[in-house]
Design a protein around this motif. Structure first.
Motif, PDB file in Angstrom:
ATOM      1  N   TRP A 231     -99.340 -23.018 -97.579  1.00 13.51           N
ATOM      2  CA  TRP A 231    -100.568 -23.687 -97.146  1.00 13.51           C
ATOM      3  C   TRP A 231    -101.405 -22.780 -96.243  1.00 13.51           C
ATOM      4  O   TRP A 231    -102.612 -22.628 -96.447  1.00 13.51           O
ATOM      5  CB  TRP A 231    -100.214 -24.978 -96.422  1.00 13.51           C
ATOM      6  N   SER A 232    -100.795 -22.152 -95.264  1.00 13.82           N
ATOM      7  CA  SER A 232    -101.542 -21.306 -94.321  1.00 13.82           C
ATOM      8  C   SER A 232    -102.170 -20.116 -95.028  1.00 13.82           C
ATOM      9  O   SER A 232    -103.278 -19.687 -94.672  1.00 13.82           O
ATOM     10  CB  SER A 232    -100.628 -20.825 -93.190  1.00 13.82           C
ATOM     11  N   GLU A 233    -101.486 -19.580 -96.046  1.00 12.39           N
ATOM     12  CA  GLU A 233    -102.033 -18.450 -96.803  1.00 12.39           C
ATOM     13  C   GLU A 233    -103.276 -18.880 -97.576  1.00 12.39           C
ATOM     14  O   GLU A 233    -104.269 -18.135 -97.632  1.00 12.39           O
ATOM     15  CB  GLU A 233    -100.981 -17.903 -97.756  1.00 12.39           C
ATOM     16  N   ILE A 234    -103.227 -20.075 -98.151  1.00 14.47           N
ATOM     17  CA  ILE A 234    -104.365 -20.564 -98.928  1.00 14.47           C
ATOM     18  C   ILE A 234    -105.545 -20.867 -98.020  1.00 14.47           C
ATOM     19  O   ILE A 234    -106.699 -20.566 -98.359  1.00 14.47           O
ATOM     20  CB  ILE A 234    -103.941 -21.797 -99.749  1.00 14.47           C
ATOM     21  N   VAL A 235    -105.273 -21.433 -96.854  1.00 10.16           N
ATOM     22  CA  VAL A 235    -106.353 -21.668 -95.882  1.00 10.16           C
ATOM     23  C   VAL A 235    -106.977 -20.337 -95.475  1.00 10.16           C
ATOM     24  O   VAL A 235    -108.209 -20.209 -95.377  1.00 10.16           O
ATOM     25  CB  VAL A 235    -105.834 -22.427 -94.648  1.00 10.16           C
ATOM     26  N   GLY A 236    -106.138 -19.320 -95.278  1.00 18.49           N
ATOM     27  CA  GLY A 236    -106.647 -17.998 -94.912  1.00 18.49           C
ATOM     28  C   GLY A 236    -107.511 -17.394 -95.996  1.00 18.49           C
ATOM     29  O   GLY A 236    -108.567 -16.806 -95.725  1.00 18.49           O
ATOM     30  N   LYS A 237    -107.089 -17.535 -97.247  1.00 17.10           N
ATOM     31  CA  LYS A 237    -107.880 -17.018 -98.367  1.00 17.10           C
ATOM     32  C   LYS A 237    -109.222 -17.762 -98.474  1.00 17.10           C
ATOM     33  O   LYS A 237    -110.260 -17.153 -98.745  1.00 17.10           O
ATOM     34  CB  LYS A 237    -107.097 -17.160 -99.668  1.00 17.10           C
ATOM     35  N   ALA A 238    -109.173 -19.074 -98.277  1.00 15.77           N
ATOM     36  CA  ALA A 238    -110.409 -19.863 -98.348  1.00 15.77           C
ATOM     37  C   ALA A 238    -111.373 -19.467 -97.247  1.00 15.77           C
ATOM     38  O   ALA A 238    -112.587 -19.373 -97.466  1.00 15.77           O
ATOM     39  CB  ALA A 238    -110.070 -21.352 -98.245  1.00 15.77           C
ATOM     40  N   LYS A 239    -110.838 -19.216 -96.065  1.00 16.96           N
ATOM     41  CA  LYS A 239    -111.678 -18.786 -94.938  1.00 16.96           C
ATOM     42  C   LYS A 239    -112.306 -17.429 -95.235  1.00 16.96           C
ATOM     43  O   LYS A 239    -113.515 -17.223 -95.025  1.00 16.96           O
ATOM     44  CB  LYS A 239    -110.852 -18.719 -93.658  1.00 16.96           C
ATOM     45  N   ALA A 240    -111.507 -16.497 -95.757  1.00 18.37           N
ATOM     46  CA  ALA A 240    -112.015 -15.152 -96.056  1.00 18.37           C
ATOM     47  C   ALA A 240    -113.073 -15.188 -97.154  1.00 18.37           C
ATOM     48  O   ALA A 240    -114.014 -14.377 -97.140  1.00 18.37           O
ATOM     49  CB  ALA A 240    -110.857 -14.250 -96.477  1.00 18.37           C
ATOM     50  N   ALA A 241    -112.953 -16.144 -98.077  1.00 17.02           N
ATOM     51  CA  ALA A 241    -113.905 -16.248 -99.187  1.00 17.02           C
ATOM     52  C   ALA A 241    -115.139 -17.056 -98.827  1.00 17.02           C
ATOM     53  O   ALA A 241    -116.061 -17.176 -99.644  1.00 17.02           O
ATOM     54  CB  ALA A 241    -113.217 -16.873-100.392  1.00 17.02           C
ATOM     55  N   GLY A 242    -115.174 -17.608 -97.610  1.00 16.51           N
ATOM     56  CA  GLY A 242    -116.327 -18.385 -97.185  1.00 16.51           C
ATOM     57  C   GLY A 242    -116.320 -19.829 -97.635  1.00 16.51           C
ATOM     58  O   GLY A 242    -117.334 -20.520 -97.528  1.00 16.51           O
ATOM     59  N   TYR A 243    -115.162 -20.313 -98.115  1.00 10.46           N
ATOM     60  CA  TYR A 243    -115.074 -21.705 -98.556  1.00 10.46           C
ATOM     61  C   TYR A 243    -114.954 -22.668 -97.373  1.00 10.46           C
ATOM     62  O   TYR A 243    -115.222 -23.864 -97.517  1.00 10.46           O
ATOM     63  CB  TYR A 243    -113.884 -21.914 -99.486  1.00 10.46           C
TER      64      TYR A 243
ATOM     65  N   MET B 195    -105.372 -19.865 -86.747  1.00 11.63           N
ATOM     66  CA  MET B 195    -104.881 -19.252 -87.978  1.00 11.63           C
ATOM     67  C   MET B 195    -103.571 -18.501 -87.756  1.00 11.63           C
ATOM     68  O   MET B 195    -102.708 -18.476 -88.642  1.00 11.63           O
ATOM     69  CB  MET B 195    -105.945 -18.312 -88.554  1.00 11.63           C
ATOM     70  N   GLN B 196    -103.401 -17.907 -86.584  1.00  9.96           N
ATOM     71  CA  GLN B 196    -102.165 -17.181 -86.294  1.00  9.96           C
ATOM     72  C   GLN B 196    -100.963 -18.113 -86.226  1.00  9.96           C
ATOM     73  O   GLN B 196     -99.852 -17.757 -86.635  1.00  9.96           O
ATOM     74  CB  GLN B 196    -102.313 -16.422 -84.968  1.00  9.96           C
ATOM     75  N   LYS B 197    -101.188 -19.325 -85.729  1.00 11.15           N
ATOM     76  CA  LYS B 197    -100.080 -20.264 -85.523  1.00 11.15           C
ATOM     77  C   LYS B 197     -99.889 -21.244 -86.681  1.00 11.15           C
ATOM     78  O   LYS B 197     -98.860 -21.924 -86.746  1.00 11.15           O
ATOM     79  CB  LYS B 197    -100.302 -21.045 -84.224  1.00 11.15           C
ATOM     80  N   LEU B 198    -100.849 -21.313 -87.593  1.00 16.49           N
ATOM     81  CA  LEU B 198    -100.761 -22.267 -88.691  1.00 16.49           C
ATOM     82  C   LEU B 198     -99.516 -22.079 -89.566  1.00 16.49           C
ATOM     83  O   LEU B 198     -98.925 -23.077 -90.015  1.00 16.49           O
ATOM     84  CB  LEU B 198    -102.034 -22.201 -89.546  1.00 16.49           C
ATOM     85  N   PRO B 199     -99.044 -20.840 -89.813  1.00 19.58           N
ATOM     86  CA  PRO B 199     -97.834 -20.683 -90.644  1.00 19.58           C
ATOM     87  C   PRO B 199     -96.620 -21.424 -90.106  1.00 19.58           C
ATOM     88  O   PRO B 199     -95.713 -21.777 -90.879  1.00 19.58           O
ATOM     89  CB  PRO B 199     -97.610 -19.166 -90.651  1.00 19.58           C
ATOM     90  N   ASN B 200     -96.585 -21.675 -88.802  1.00 20.81           N
ATOM     91  CA  ASN B 200     -95.457 -22.395 -88.213  1.00 20.81           C
ATOM     92  C   ASN B 200     -95.396 -23.849 -88.667  1.00 20.81           C
ATOM     93  O   ASN B 200     -94.401 -24.535 -88.418  1.00 20.81           O
ATOM     94  CB  ASN B 200     -95.538 -22.354 -86.682  1.00 20.81           C
ATOM     95  N   HIS B 201     -96.449 -24.317 -89.320  1.00 23.68           N
ATOM     96  CA  HIS B 201     -96.535 -25.725 -89.715  1.00 23.68           C
ATOM     97  C   HIS B 201     -96.648 -25.890 -91.229  1.00 23.68           C
ATOM     98  O   HIS B 201     -97.028 -26.957 -91.704  1.00 23.68           O
ATOM     99  CB  HIS B 201     -97.737 -26.374 -89.010  1.00 23.68           C
ATOM    100  N   ASP B 202     -96.308 -24.850 -91.978  1.00 24.85           N
ATOM    101  CA  ASP B 202     -96.391 -24.921 -93.431  1.00 24.85           C
ATOM    102  C   ASP B 202     -95.443 -25.957 -94.032  1.00 24.85           C
ATOM    103  O   ASP B 202     -95.742 -26.548 -95.078  1.00 24.85           O
ATOM    104  CB  ASP B 202     -96.099 -23.553 -94.059  1.00 24.85           C
TER     105      ASP B 202
END
Length: 362
Positions: free
Chosen positions: A195-207, A262-269
């Motif tokens: 989940w955190s990886e997908i949120v990161g990709k969406a943020k980087a893509a401007g979604y 974003m740094q801490k979000l992976p802890n909640h995947d």
């Protein structure tokens, strides 16, 4: 020949405002209808207008020395235009939204994608629509679903005597992209990622917004549900009147910045993974859904496990999908689907409203 519409634009240089101005010359009007004349443009700290209401050019806004007008002063200025006047608010500014009744009472029509005007506490909604007249109109198609014909479709259903029983769907392009990627309806050979990886990709893509919490808190979807509920006749007081499931882990609500979040979000995947796993066990997929139960006067926003073969499960990319369940349409809903976000499609919705207002005032 009718008089040309005098056009004032707030938020002329933002993403939607720039797309609106770029596409404005392309609108198609009925024969012998004069094209609208720009008489006022503004961005955050610049305004451009002439005291005699003669047309202005967007190219001159950056170098303008026009004195700044307050919102009451702007309403006064526009109210004495020799032609019918339309104010296009391409911002999401709360103070501008709260001034809509003042503009309408000054015989100035409003066109806007600003959700805050129509999802704020109910008294503002009432004040806006009680000020509407035959010559002071309000159109806000793009406040829900960008350029998709959602509000106009709902209004047509209601005004032609149909009984809307339920409205539900995916109202956020961001949430659509996140869950279509995280929990696709069809099996994929490769893992979609955490989940955190997908949120990161969406943020980087401007979604997402620069701070993804502005999407994950669910407030954008909640505002749209309030608007549709009110259009359907429900007296929803505000977004605090119903449950909104935030996807921000409680431990991260106080994160000091988007970067820290974003740094801490992976802890909640694991929490999001458990939703997906449980849905899969039931032959379903998890989606972020807004619901307006008109029959039971209820609104809700949050995660839902939906059947694999449902329209909502089959969404692709960042599309929105809204289902209208009505007496007339029976068990099969009327479905509106397509791109529900983006500057160009939002500006298209605003332009379509402008054409409607020109036709009505002409």
């Amino acid at each position: 020949m009718s008089k040309p519409i005098s056009l004032a634009i707030i938020g002329a240089t933002g993403g939607v405002g720039s797309a609106f101005l770029a596409a404005l010359p392309s609108i198609v009007l009925p024969p012998s209808t004069p094209r609208p004349q720009l008489i006022f443009l503004s961005r955050s700290k610049k305004q451009l207008y002439n005291k005699d209401y003669s047309p202005v050019s967007p190219e001159d806004l950056a170098s303008s020395s026009s004195p700044l007008l307050s919102l009451p002063d702007l309403a006064k200025y526009l109210s004495t235009s020799p032609n019918p006047t339309v104010l296009v608010d391409n911002t999401s500014d709360q103070s501008v939204a709260e001034a809509y009744p003042l503009f309408l009472k000054s015989n100035i029509s409003i066109i806007t994608p600003n959700k805050k005007a129509f999802s704020s506490p109910l008294p503002l909604w009432n004040a806006i629509f009680s000020a509407v007249t035959r010559t002071a109109l309000v159109y806000h198609e793009s406040s829900v679903g960008a350029g998709l014909p959602i509000i106009s479709t709902l209004n047509d259903l209601v005004r032609t005597g149909d009984q809307v029983t339920r409205i539900e769907g995916v109202f956020s392009g961001t949430m659509s992209f996140l869950f279509n990627t995280f929990a696709p309806a069809s099996e994929s050979a490769s893992s979609p990622g955490k989940w955190s990886e997908i949120v990161g990709k969406a943020k980087a893509a401007g979604y997402t917004e620069p701070d993804p919490r502005d999407d994950l808190n669910g407030m954008d979807v909640a505002r749209k549900c309030v608007i549709l509920a009110r259009c359907a006749g429900l007296k929803v007081e505000s977004t605090s009147s119903f449950p909104i499931q935030s996807l921000i882990p409680s431990a991260l609500e106080s994160a000091s910045s988007a970067d820290e979040f974003m740094q801490k979000l992976p802890n909640h995947d694991d929490e999001m993974e458990s939703y997906k796993t449980e849905a899969k066990k039931q032959g379903k997929v998890v989606r972020y859904v807004g619901k307006v139960d008109v029959e039971n006067n209820k609104v809700s926003v949050g995660l839902e496990m939906v059947d694999q073969g449902s329209p909502i499960a089959g969404l692709k990319g960042s599309d929105n999908l809204i289902c209208f369940y009505t007496k007339r349409y029976g068990s099969n809903p009327l479905v509106v689907q397509g791109a529900g976000a983006g500057n160009e499609v939002t500006a298209m919705g605003v332009l379509a409203d402008l054409v409607k207002v020109i036709e009505r005032l002409g």
